[in-house]
Design an enzyme around this catalytic site. Structure first.
Site, PDB file in Angstrom:
ATOM      1  N   TYR A 121       0.851  -1.185   0.000  1.00 32.83           N
ATOM      2  CA  TYR A 121       0.000   0.000   0.000  1.00 32.83           C
ATOM      3  C   TYR A 121       0.892   1.242   0.000  1.00 32.83           C
ATOM      4  O   TYR A 121       1.797   1.366   0.818  1.00 32.83           O
ATOM      5  CB  TYR A 121      -0.917   0.028   1.237  1.00 32.83           C
ATOM      6  CG  TYR A 121      -1.917   1.161   1.171  1.00 32.83           C
ATOM      7  CD1 TYR A 121      -3.195   0.953   0.664  1.00 32.83           C
ATOM      8  CD2 TYR A 121      -1.577   2.449   1.567  1.00 32.83           C
ATOM      9  CE1 TYR A 121      -4.105   1.994   0.561  1.00 32.83           C
ATOM     10  CE2 TYR A 121      -2.475   3.496   1.457  1.00 32.83           C
ATOM     11  CZ  TYR A 121      -3.737   3.270   0.968  1.00 32.83           C
ATOM     12  OH  TYR A 121      -4.633   4.307   0.847  1.00 32.83           O
ATOM     13  N   GLN A 183     -10.779   0.293   1.196  1.00 31.46           N
ATOM     14  CA  GLN A 183     -11.265  -0.529   0.090  1.00 31.46           C
ATOM     15  C   GLN A 183     -10.129  -1.239  -0.638  1.00 31.46           C
ATOM     16  O   GLN A 183     -10.277  -2.385  -1.085  1.00 31.46           O
ATOM     17  CB  GLN A 183     -12.097   0.310  -0.896  1.00 31.46           C
ATOM     18  CG  GLN A 183     -11.366   1.471  -1.552  1.00 31.46           C
ATOM     19  CD  GLN A 183     -11.440   2.758  -0.757  1.00 31.46           C
ATOM     20  OE1 GLN A 183     -11.649   2.727   0.457  1.00 31.46           O
ATOM     21  NE2 GLN A 183     -11.287   3.895  -1.439  1.00 31.46           N
ATOM     22  N   ASN A 206      -3.398   6.060   6.195  1.00 28.52           N
ATOM     23  CA  ASN A 206      -4.102   6.842   7.209  1.00 28.52           C
ATOM     24  C   ASN A 206      -4.830   5.917   8.190  1.00 28.52           C
ATOM     25  O   ASN A 206      -4.696   4.695   8.142  1.00 28.52           O
ATOM     26  CB  ASN A 206      -5.068   7.829   6.545  1.00 28.52           C
ATOM     27  CG  ASN A 206      -6.154   7.134   5.730  1.00 28.52           C
ATOM     28  OD1 ASN A 206      -6.441   5.957   5.913  1.00 28.52           O
ATOM     29  ND2 ASN A 206      -6.777   7.884   4.830  1.00 28.52           N
ATOM     30  N   SER A 229       5.995   9.424  13.188  1.00 25.07           N
ATOM     31  CA  SER A 229       7.448   9.316  13.159  1.00 25.07           C
ATOM     32  C   SER A 229       8.068   9.903  14.433  1.00 25.07           C
ATOM     33  O   SER A 229       7.471  10.719  15.127  1.00 25.07           O
ATOM     34  CB  SER A 229       7.998  10.042  11.933  1.00 25.07           C
ATOM     35  OG  SER A 229       9.378   9.806  11.801  1.00 25.07           O
ATOM     36  N   HIS A 320      14.028   6.331  15.199  1.00 30.55           N
ATOM     37  CA  HIS A 320      15.330   6.738  14.674  1.00 30.55           C
ATOM     38  C   HIS A 320      16.187   7.250  15.830  1.00 30.55           C
ATOM     39  O   HIS A 320      15.715   8.039  16.643  1.00 30.55           O
ATOM     40  CB  HIS A 320      15.203   7.886  13.670  1.00 30.55           C
ATOM     41  CG  HIS A 320      14.241   7.630  12.548  1.00 30.55           C
ATOM     42  ND1 HIS A 320      12.935   8.076  12.576  1.00 30.55           N
ATOM     43  CD2 HIS A 320      14.401   6.977  11.363  1.00 30.55           C
ATOM     44  CE1 HIS A 320      12.331   7.721  11.452  1.00 30.55           C
ATOM     45  NE2 HIS A 320      13.189   7.046  10.705  1.00 30.55           N
ATOM     46  N   GLU A 407       0.244 -34.995  29.866  1.00 32.35           N
ATOM     47  CA  GLU A 407      -0.691 -33.945  29.448  1.00 32.35           C
ATOM     48  C   GLU A 407      -2.093 -34.496  29.185  1.00 32.35           C
ATOM     49  O   GLU A 407      -2.969 -33.773  28.715  1.00 32.35           O
ATOM     50  CB  GLU A 407      -0.158 -33.241  28.189  1.00 32.35           C
ATOM     51  CG  GLU A 407       1.137 -32.490  28.456  1.00 32.35           C
ATOM     52  CD  GLU A 407       1.557 -31.603  27.293  1.00 32.35           C
ATOM     53  OE1 GLU A 407       1.011 -31.743  26.188  1.00 32.35           O
ATOM     54  OE2 GLU A 407       2.453 -30.752  27.523  1.00 32.35           O
ATOM     55  N   HIS A 412      -2.020 -39.414  21.580  1.00 35.67           N
ATOM     56  CA  HIS A 412      -0.639 -39.059  21.241  1.00 35.67           C
ATOM     57  C   HIS A 412       0.295 -40.205  21.644  1.00 35.67           C
ATOM     58  O   HIS A 412       1.179 -40.623  20.884  1.00 35.67           O
ATOM     59  CB  HIS A 412      -0.214 -37.779  21.968  1.00 35.67           C
ATOM     60  CG  HIS A 412      -0.670 -36.517  21.316  1.00 35.67           C
ATOM     61  ND1 HIS A 412      -1.988 -36.192  21.157  1.00 35.67           N
ATOM     62  CD2 HIS A 412       0.040 -35.484  20.784  1.00 35.67           C
ATOM     63  CE1 HIS A 412      -2.086 -35.021  20.570  1.00 35.67           C
ATOM     64  NE2 HIS A 412      -0.866 -34.564  20.310  1.00 35.67           N
TER      65      HIS A 412
END
Length: 423
Positions: A121, A183, A206, A229, A320, A407, A412
């Site tokens: 984007y 959209q 945005n 930022s 930064h 468990e 298993h």
């Protein structure tokens, strides 16, 4: 700028904009409509939100050719060189699949596979950044992603900014669509007649874009929800006040909610920078934005020792960080939390934003404590490889079955023991 003694963490935190209930509902409605109506919904929303009447969503070869005519040849050359620098840097991040064999014949390993498709984007309007195209596309290419799709909201004339198209072409994007907002995110996540869905969506936008990315996460992957930022400068008496002030303002002009912080052991530098910021603010084209940022989120932190200064930086965990001190590289090892670290007088933050090759998609608002810049790993996934030998099974099968019963997972355990019975 306000000067304080020691870091005031509460003064540096900005609440994350999670949107209003109304905005979240709008986004959900948009996503639902795109899922049900596809291209028609995209075109309807593009007309409604961008005032552009689009007949063909995909950017044509003719439009890209026209974009090259709009951009100065010298600028095209700069974009190409920046793309090469970004590619070279990210090539160094590539990892390879691996396997290891134990003495008992067990083979364990990791298979690295690139994602099949990624959507990028790119914001439109006044926030048209060709550098962001390169930063999001090139690492995906280096990672080996086959299909990279770019979406961006068109201007009222139905076109995308020429510099953005040139950057996309230079980066090698084959699919570019004139769609933006929630959209476009929905189209990337779920597909339309024209746009096929992708596996991951990256890139800034945005609040509606951010909310849409959150909404589709789980059906597709996303990079991050980036906040405004921020920059922190760690400096001592050797720094130039004029340069430090300019660097602080380079981020303040981004957004009224951007944060610019100087942490220093020098009161003289602190006072000089405060004066320089006020002076330079008056000359900025984006003065109103930068001034609000400085007034609301700008700060100069004065510490008695460099140890305290470093502690302050790690508490901030800035997006930064510039280190402008007499012994910058000696301090590097003590920095625990920062998205990108710029060392020395000539490593001004815009060097990384545009040209050095490092990625400028970075963790914000303290998230550098646990996250990293956008990188090649973000466009690959890892699969574990397990091949147990008969010898290893003989030695460890009963342990595995015991663990399973611990468990309460009897099936298993029996799956393991079935191998013993069938021998």
């Amino acid at each position: 700028m306000k000067i304080v003694n020691g870091v005031e963490s509460s003064s540096l935190k900005r609440s994350v904009d999670a949107g209003t209930e109304e905005q979240r509902k709008i986004v959900k409605d948009i996503i639902a409509k795109v899922k049900s109506e596809g291209d028609n919904a995209l075109k309807e929303y593009t007309l409604k939100f961008d005032s552009a009447d689009i007949s063909n969503l995909q950017v044509s070869a003719e439009e890209i050719e026209a974009a090259y005519k709009d951009v100065e040849k010298s600028m095209v050359a700069i974009i190409k060189e920046a793309a090469e620098n970004i590619r070279a840097y990210h090539q160094n991040q590539l990892k390879t699949s691996w396997m290891t064999t134990k003495e008992d014949g067990t083979i364990l390993g990791q298979k690295i596979t690139s994602l099949d498709s990624v959507g990028v984007y790119v914001p439109g309007g006044t926030a048209a950044y060709p550098s962001s195209v390169l930063m999001n596309v090139v690492p995906a290419q280096v990672a080996g992603v086959d299909r990279i799709v770019m979406v961006s909201p068109p201007n009222a004339d139905g076109k995308l900014p020429s510099a953005v198209l040139v950057a996309a072409h230079i980066a090698g994007v084959k699919e570019i669509y004139k769609a933006g907002g929630a959209q476009a995110v929905a189209a990337l996540a779920y597909g339309t007649e024209t746009i096929s869905s992708v596996d991951k969506i990256v890139g800034p936008g945005n609040i509606f874009v951010a909310l849409a990315k959150r909404e589709v996460y789980g059906d597709v992957d996303i990079d991050m929800i980036a906040g405004p930022s921020e920059i922190a400068v760690l400096a001592d008496e050797t720094a130039n006040a004029n340069e430090v002030a300019a660097d602080l303002l380079s981020q303040a002009e981004h957004d009224a909610r951007a944060s610019a912080v100087l942490v220093t052991t020098s009161r003289e530098l602190a006072e000089q920078v405060a004066a320089e910021v006020e002076k330079q603010l008056s000359e900025l084209p984006r003065k109103a934005i930068a001034e609000k940022s400085i007034n609301d989120y700008g700060l100069i932190v004065l510490t008695e020792t460099m140890d305290q200064a470093i502690e302050s930086i790690n508490a901030i965990a800035p997006e930064h960080l510039e280190i402008i001190t007499d012994n910058s590289f000696e301090l590097l090892g003590r920095i625990k939390h920062a998205g990108a670290i710029f060392i020395g007088r000539y490593s001004s933050e815009p060097v990384g934003d545009y040209f050095a090759g490092t990625n400028h998609v970075l963790p914000t608002n303290g998230t550098a404590r646990f996250s990293s810049p956008l990188n090649v790993d973000d466009f690959q996934k890892k699969s574990s490889i397990i091949s147990y030998s008969e010898k290893a099974f003989e030695q460890n099968g009963h342990k595995i079955a015991a663990f399973a019963r611990l468990e309460g997972l009897e099936a298993h355990a029996r799956a393991i023991e079935a191998r013993y019975k069938n021998r």
